[in-house]
Design an enzyme around this catalytic site. Sequence first.
Site, PDB file in Angstrom:
ATOM      1  N   GLU A 369       0.831  -1.225   0.000  1.00  0.00           N
ATOM      2  CA  GLU A 369       0.000   0.000   0.000  1.00  0.00           C
ATOM      3  C   GLU A 369       0.859   1.266   0.000  1.00  0.00           C
ATOM      4  O   GLU A 369       0.499   2.288   0.573  1.00  0.00           O
ATOM      5  CB  GLU A 369      -0.951   0.007   1.191  1.00  0.00           C
ATOM      6  CG  GLU A 369      -1.819  -1.216   1.169  1.00  0.00           C
ATOM      7  CD  GLU A 369      -3.274  -0.929   1.438  1.00  0.00           C
ATOM      8  OE1 GLU A 369      -3.672   0.236   1.466  1.00  0.00           O
ATOM      9  OE2 GLU A 369      -4.003  -1.908   1.584  1.00  0.00           O
ATOM     10  N   GLY A 370       2.018   1.164  -0.638  1.00  0.00           N
ATOM     11  CA  GLY A 370       2.917   2.313  -0.735  1.00  0.00           C
ATOM     12  C   GLY A 370       3.987   2.242   0.341  1.00  0.00           C
ATOM     13  O   GLY A 370       3.689   2.195   1.534  1.00  0.00           O
TER      14      GLY A 370
END
Length: 392
Positions: A369-370
């Site tokens: 998610e980054g």
Amino acid sequence: MIDFTLTETDQAVLDHARAGALLCRKHARYYDENEHEMAPEVLPEAEAFFANTPRPPAAGPEDTSPPVMMALHTMVQHWGDYTIRLKRSGGGLGNAALAAAGTPEQQAKWGGLVLSMAITEPGCGSDPSRVSTSAVLDEETDEWVINGEKIFVTTGIRADAAVIWATLDKSAGRAGIKSFLVEKGTPGFDVPHKEKKLGIRADDTAAYVFSDCRIPRANLLGGDESISKKTSGGFRGVMKTFNMTRPMTAAMGLGLAEAALDFTREQLAEADVEIDYMAGLSSQTAAAEKFIRLEAIFDASKLTTLQACWLAGEGKPNNMESSVCKAHAGGAVRAITQGCIEILGSMGISRDHLLEKWTRDCRITDIYEGTGEIQRLIIARGLFDYTRADLK
Ligand SMILES: Cc1cc2nc3c(=O)[nH]c(=O)nc-3n(C[C@H](O)[C@H](O)[C@H](O)COP(=O)(O)OP(=O)(O)OC[C@H]3O[C@@H](n4cnc5c(N)ncnc54)[C@H](O)[C@@H]3O)c2cc1C
């Protein structure tokens, strides 16, 4: 004013979740050693337990904010162990993307499926605008023809279908990227391998290959209308989901870190190491001083996570705060679990205990998610009003 006070019902829900999480913890080592074993039925005790979860009443003004409650619930569950993920019903990231980018008809049709979300490719991770999986419309058959490869897809095996990102026109960059729903069993959609991981082995993670995979025209999320829109069905819808899923990723890692802290506190107590919170750091033993510092990191991280959730619950923008909590938690859970190992020494890395496993499990907090670096880019852009082109 921000208020994280829990109602009695909410507290009862969390207490119930904590007891269930402990049931899953009993299976933690087994699923760590048997990665990809997909047998949630071996957790019937936990299944039955969670089926009886007390439902809180619909949130009223005096109730805990639902996103805050969701984060606390996630934290408590992962405090049990990451194995809790095996008992997950419902969906994954793909379901959040469908809710954000799908038409009402698409949501009604596929909302009951378990949906994975496949963005990452061998040549595209942190910068999703580099997606090269292609989608070409065959006007004669009214079908999209998908070609490309996706890797590290969470829930990739268990999912009934995948929400995938593909480009209609690579030269158009982000504007050309749209999301599509591809059902398992569609010819040309293969799952060639399962990813083998350092930690979170109770999560099934897979690679996908699409070779001339034909899906109906109606499987473009957002419908035909999204082709003309610059971002709909692609970036905007999914990026919006990250504002809620990033705090939940932080909460998952923090649950594991809290388990590590609790285990270490118990071991310190058994070794008669006293922690005196009133005495000041310089009056503590070295072990107690270190432990208190780890607890402080945990509290800071938990509060930033709850703040991001509270903003979401109030309908306020939380783009930057969701990145702050994710970036902070990524470093915090590493520092906490490593710090606990340092305090406990050999006991910390022994496979007789779960601390070494939680240390491996929580490493992912700073990757999916980054990554932490990407969150810091988002934060810097927000703080200094830089565009994506100014700071990349
Ligand atoms: C267990 C697991 C589950 C996953 N689940 C999913 C999933 O369900 N769906 C999905 O689509 N993906 C998933 N991913 C992929 C994940 O989102 C990517 O791994 C992540 O976005 C990083 O991409 P990358 O691995 O290609 O690293 P890269 O993008 O190649 O980055 C490598 C390093 O460079 C740094 N870096 C990159 N760009 C910059 C920059 N501009 N400035 C500073 N530093 C930079 C990164 O922070 C990182 O440290 C999963 C990954 C794992 C490990």
